[in-house]
Design a protein around this motif. Sequence first.
Motif, PDB file in Angstrom:
ATOM      1  N   THR A 165       0.856  -1.188   0.000  1.00 22.23           N
ATOM      2  CA  THR A 165       0.000   0.000   0.000  1.00 22.23           C
ATOM      3  C   THR A 165       0.884   1.227   0.000  1.00 22.23           C
ATOM      4  O   THR A 165       1.786   1.357   0.834  1.00 22.23           O
ATOM      5  CB  THR A 165      -0.923   0.013   1.230  1.00 22.23           C
ATOM      6  N   ILE A 166       0.615   2.141  -0.937  1.00 23.19           N
ATOM      7  CA  ILE A 166       1.359   3.395  -1.013  1.00 23.19           C
ATOM      8  C   ILE A 166       0.413   4.507  -0.567  1.00 23.19           C
ATOM      9  O   ILE A 166      -0.639   4.723  -1.164  1.00 23.19           O
ATOM     10  CB  ILE A 166       1.884   3.666  -2.436  1.00 23.19           C
ATOM     11  N   HIS A 167       0.781   5.201   0.494  1.00 24.62           N
ATOM     12  CA  HIS A 167      -0.042   6.269   1.054  1.00 24.62           C
ATOM     13  C   HIS A 167       0.134   7.555   0.248  1.00 24.62           C
ATOM     14  O   HIS A 167       1.149   7.726  -0.437  1.00 24.62           O
ATOM     15  CB  HIS A 167       0.338   6.511   2.519  1.00 24.62           C
ATOM     16  N   PRO A 168      -0.827   8.477   0.319  1.00 24.21           N
ATOM     17  CA  PRO A 168      -0.700   9.751  -0.394  1.00 24.21           C
ATOM     18  C   PRO A 168       0.618  10.447  -0.032  1.00 24.21           C
ATOM     19  O   PRO A 168       1.001  10.499   1.139  1.00 24.21           O
ATOM     20  CB  PRO A 168      -1.896  10.566   0.107  1.00 24.21           C
ATOM     21  N   GLY A 169       1.321  10.918  -1.038  1.00 22.44           N
ATOM     22  CA  GLY A 169       2.577  11.634  -0.817  1.00 22.44           C
ATOM     23  C   GLY A 169       3.757  10.734  -0.475  1.00 22.44           C
ATOM     24  O   GLY A 169       4.837  11.219  -0.166  1.00 22.44           O
ATOM     25  N   GLU A 170       3.574   9.421  -0.550  1.00 24.28           N
ATOM     26  CA  GLU A 170       4.633   8.475  -0.184  1.00 24.28           C
ATOM     27  C   GLU A 170       5.257   7.862  -1.437  1.00 24.28           C
ATOM     28  O   GLU A 170       4.601   7.681  -2.455  1.00 24.28           O
ATOM     29  CB  GLU A 170       4.032   7.364   0.688  1.00 24.28           C
ATOM     30  N   THR A 171       6.543   7.540  -1.332  1.00 20.14           N
ATOM     31  CA  THR A 171       7.262   6.826  -2.382  1.00 20.14           C
ATOM     32  C   THR A 171       7.657   5.465  -1.855  1.00 20.14           C
ATOM     33  O   THR A 171       8.174   5.356  -0.746  1.00 20.14           O
ATOM     34  CB  THR A 171       8.536   7.590  -2.804  1.00 20.14           C
ATOM     35  N   GLY A 220      -2.944   7.587  -9.875  1.00 23.47           N
ATOM     36  CA  GLY A 220      -2.054   8.623  -9.340  1.00 23.47           C
ATOM     37  C   GLY A 220      -0.650   8.141  -9.032  1.00 23.47           C
ATOM     38  O   GLY A 220       0.087   8.809  -8.311  1.00 23.47           O
ATOM     39  N   LEU A 221      -0.249   6.976  -9.567  1.00 22.80           N
ATOM     40  CA  LEU A 221       1.085   6.446  -9.307  1.00 22.80           C
ATOM     41  C   LEU A 221       2.002   6.674 -10.502  1.00 22.80           C
ATOM     42  O   LEU A 221       1.647   6.358 -11.636  1.00 22.80           O
ATOM     43  CB  LEU A 221       1.036   4.945  -9.016  1.00 22.80           C
ATOM     44  N   ALA A 222       3.191   7.226 -10.226  1.00 23.43           N
ATOM     45  CA  ALA A 222       4.179   7.472 -11.271  1.00 23.43           C
ATOM     46  C   ALA A 222       5.566   7.409 -10.641  1.00 23.43           C
ATOM     47  O   ALA A 222       5.712   7.619  -9.432  1.00 23.43           O
ATOM     48  CB  ALA A 222       3.943   8.842 -11.914  1.00 23.43           C
ATOM     49  N   PRO A 223       6.586   7.127 -11.448  1.00 26.81           N
ATOM     50  CA  PRO A 223       7.940   7.099 -10.890  1.00 26.81           C
ATOM     51  C   PRO A 223       8.292   8.419 -10.190  1.00 26.81           C
ATOM     52  O   PRO A 223       8.050   9.501 -10.726  1.00 26.81           O
ATOM     53  CB  PRO A 223       8.824   6.878 -12.115  1.00 26.81           C
ATOM     54  N   PRO A 272      10.772   3.481  -8.195  1.00 25.61           N
ATOM     55  CA  PRO A 272      10.259   4.211  -7.036  1.00 25.61           C
ATOM     56  C   PRO A 272       8.920   4.857  -7.382  1.00 25.61           C
ATOM     57  O   PRO A 272       8.874   5.890  -8.040  1.00 25.61           O
ATOM     58  CB  PRO A 272      11.348   5.266  -6.782  1.00 25.61           C
ATOM     59  N   LEU A 273       7.825   4.232  -6.975  1.00 24.07           N
ATOM     60  CA  LEU A 273       6.495   4.764  -7.294  1.00 24.07           C
ATOM     61  C   LEU A 273       6.063   5.776  -6.244  1.00 24.07           C
ATOM     62  O   LEU A 273       6.106   5.496  -5.041  1.00 24.07           O
ATOM     63  CB  LEU A 273       5.464   3.643  -7.381  1.00 24.07           C
ATOM     64  N   TYR A 274       5.629   6.928  -6.718  1.00 22.93           N
ATOM     65  CA  TYR A 274       5.138   8.001  -5.847  1.00 22.93           C
ATOM     66  C   TYR A 274       3.627   8.107  -6.023  1.00 22.93           C
ATOM     67  O   TYR A 274       3.113   8.077  -7.145  1.00 22.93           O
ATOM     68  CB  TYR A 274       5.798   9.335  -6.217  1.00 22.93           C
ATOM     69  N   ASN A 275       2.916   8.245  -4.903  1.00 21.49           N
ATOM     70  CA  ASN A 275       1.461   8.370  -4.928  1.00 21.49           C
ATOM     71  C   ASN A 275       1.073   9.852  -4.944  1.00 21.49           C
ATOM     72  O   ASN A 275       1.171  10.545  -3.934  1.00 21.49           O
ATOM     73  CB  ASN A 275       0.857   7.667  -3.716  1.00 21.49           C
ATOM     74  N   HIS A 276       0.628  10.326  -6.100  1.00 21.77           N
ATOM     75  CA  HIS A 276       0.189  11.720  -6.273  1.00 21.77           C
ATOM     76  C   HIS A 276      -1.261  11.919  -5.840  1.00 21.77           C
ATOM     77  O   HIS A 276      -1.727  13.064  -5.778  1.00 21.77           O
ATOM     78  CB  HIS A 276       0.303  12.136  -7.745  1.00 21.77           C
ATOM     79  N   SER A 277      -1.984  10.848  -5.567  1.00 20.80           N
ATOM     80  CA  SER A 277      -3.409  10.952  -5.254  1.00 20.80           C
ATOM     81  C   SER A 277      -3.628  11.301  -3.782  1.00 20.80           C
ATOM     82  O   SER A 277      -2.683  11.393  -3.007  1.00 20.80           O
ATOM     83  CB  SER A 277      -4.122   9.630  -5.591  1.00 20.80           C
ATOM     84  N   GLN A 278      -4.882  11.447  -3.427  1.00 21.20           N
ATOM     85  CA  GLN A 278      -5.266  11.741  -2.041  1.00 21.20           C
ATOM     86  C   GLN A 278      -5.710  10.472  -1.314  1.00 21.20           C
ATOM     87  O   GLN A 278      -6.189  10.538  -0.183  1.00 21.20           O
ATOM     88  CB  GLN A 278      -6.398  12.781  -2.019  1.00 21.20           C
ATOM     89  N   SER A 279      -5.561   9.317  -1.967  1.00 24.11           N
ATOM     90  CA  SER A 279      -6.012   8.047  -1.390  1.00 24.11           C
ATOM     91  C   SER A 279      -4.868   7.041  -1.368  1.00 24.11           C
ATOM     92  O   SER A 279      -3.929   7.140  -2.151  1.00 24.11           O
ATOM     93  CB  SER A 279      -7.143   7.445  -2.231  1.00 24.11           C
ATOM     94  N   GLU A 280      -4.986   6.060  -0.470  1.00 20.06           N
ATOM     95  CA  GLU A 280      -4.035   4.959  -0.471  1.00 20.06           C
ATOM     96  C   GLU A 280      -4.243   4.150  -1.747  1.00 20.06           C
ATOM     97  O   GLU A 280      -5.371   3.986  -2.202  1.00 20.06           O
ATOM     98  CB  GLU A 280      -4.266   4.042   0.736  1.00 20.06           C
ATOM     99  N   VAL A 281      -3.158   3.651  -2.323  1.00 20.15           N
ATOM    100  CA  VAL A 281      -3.236   2.850  -3.538  1.00 20.15           C
ATOM    101  C   VAL A 281      -2.454   1.561  -3.309  1.00 20.15           C
ATOM    102  O   VAL A 281      -1.331   1.593  -2.827  1.00 20.15           O
ATOM    103  CB  VAL A 281      -2.664   3.599  -4.759  1.00 20.15           C
ATOM    104  N   MET A 282      -3.079   0.437  -3.659  1.00 21.63           N
ATOM    105  CA  MET A 282      -2.429  -0.851  -3.481  1.00 21.63           C
ATOM    106  C   MET A 282      -1.774  -1.302  -4.786  1.00 21.63           C
ATOM    107  O   MET A 282      -2.366  -1.183  -5.860  1.00 21.63           O
ATOM    108  CB  MET A 282      -3.429  -1.907  -3.034  1.00 21.63           C
ATOM    109  N   VAL A 283      -0.545  -1.800  -4.679  1.00 20.85           N
ATOM    110  CA  VAL A 283       0.167  -2.377  -5.814  1.00 20.85           C
ATOM    111  C   VAL A 283       0.257  -3.875  -5.560  1.00 20.85           C
ATOM    112  O   VAL A 283       0.658  -4.296  -4.475  1.00 20.85           O
ATOM    113  CB  VAL A 283       1.574  -1.763  -5.976  1.00 20.85           C
ATOM    114  N   GLU A 284      -0.115  -4.662  -6.560  1.00 21.01           N
ATOM    115  CA  GLU A 284      -0.132  -6.109  -6.425  1.00 21.01           C
ATOM    116  C   GLU A 284       0.957  -6.757  -7.274  1.00 21.01           C
ATOM    117  O   GLU A 284       1.375  -6.194  -8.296  1.00 21.01           O
ATOM    118  CB  GLU A 284      -1.499  -6.658  -6.870  1.00 21.01           C
ATOM    119  N   HIS A 285       1.373  -7.951  -6.862  1.00 21.23           N
ATOM    120  CA  HIS A 285       2.329  -8.709  -7.656  1.00 21.23           C
ATOM    121  C   HIS A 285       1.773  -8.905  -9.064  1.00 21.23           C
ATOM    122  O   HIS A 285       0.587  -9.182  -9.249  1.00 21.23           O
ATOM    123  CB  HIS A 285       2.601 -10.087  -7.031  1.00 21.23           C
TER     124      HIS A 285
END
Length: 147
Positions: A38-44, A74-77, A95-108
Motif C-alpha cells: 500500500t502506497i499512502h498519499p505523498g509516499e514513495t 495517481g502512481l508514477a515514478p 520508485p512509485l510516488y502516490n500523487h493521489s489523495q487516497s491509499e493505492v495498493m500495488v499487487e504482484h
Amino acid sequence: MRQQVKVKKLNDKAILPTYGSPYSAGADLYACMDENVTIHPGETVMIKTGLAMEIPEGFAGLIYARSGLATKKGLAPANKVGVIDADYRGEIMVPLYNHSQSEVMVEHGERIAQMVITPFLTAEYFLVDELDETERGEGGFGSTGMK
C-alpha cells in the motif's frame, strides 16, 4: 528495429517485460512482490521487478510512467524518468510516488512502469570563451512563445 537485451530473473515469480502492441515504444515492467504493498498519499515506495538486465553498450533503459496507472491511480515514478545505464547489473526497481489523495495498493504482477531502450550519444564537453549567436539567444522558460 529490434535490439536484443539479456534479462536475468532474480526471482522465479518475475515477469519479463512485454509490449502492449506491435508499435509500442515502451515495454511494460511488472511488480514482483511476495505481498501487496500500500502506497499512502505523498509516499514513495521502491517496487521491485525481480529482473536484472544487460543493456547493450551505447543504449540506455529509460523508465517512464504508464499513462493508465498515473491517470487512474495517481502512481508514477518518483524520479519522473529513471535511467538504467548499460553497465548496471542490479535489480531494476521503480520508485512509485502516490500523487493521489487516497491509499493505492500495488499487487504482484501489476504493470508499474514502462521502459524504452534507446541509443544515446556521449558528449565531449569543452570550455570556450564565447558561444555562437542564435536568434533566441538567452531567452528561456517560455520565451519562444512571447512576441
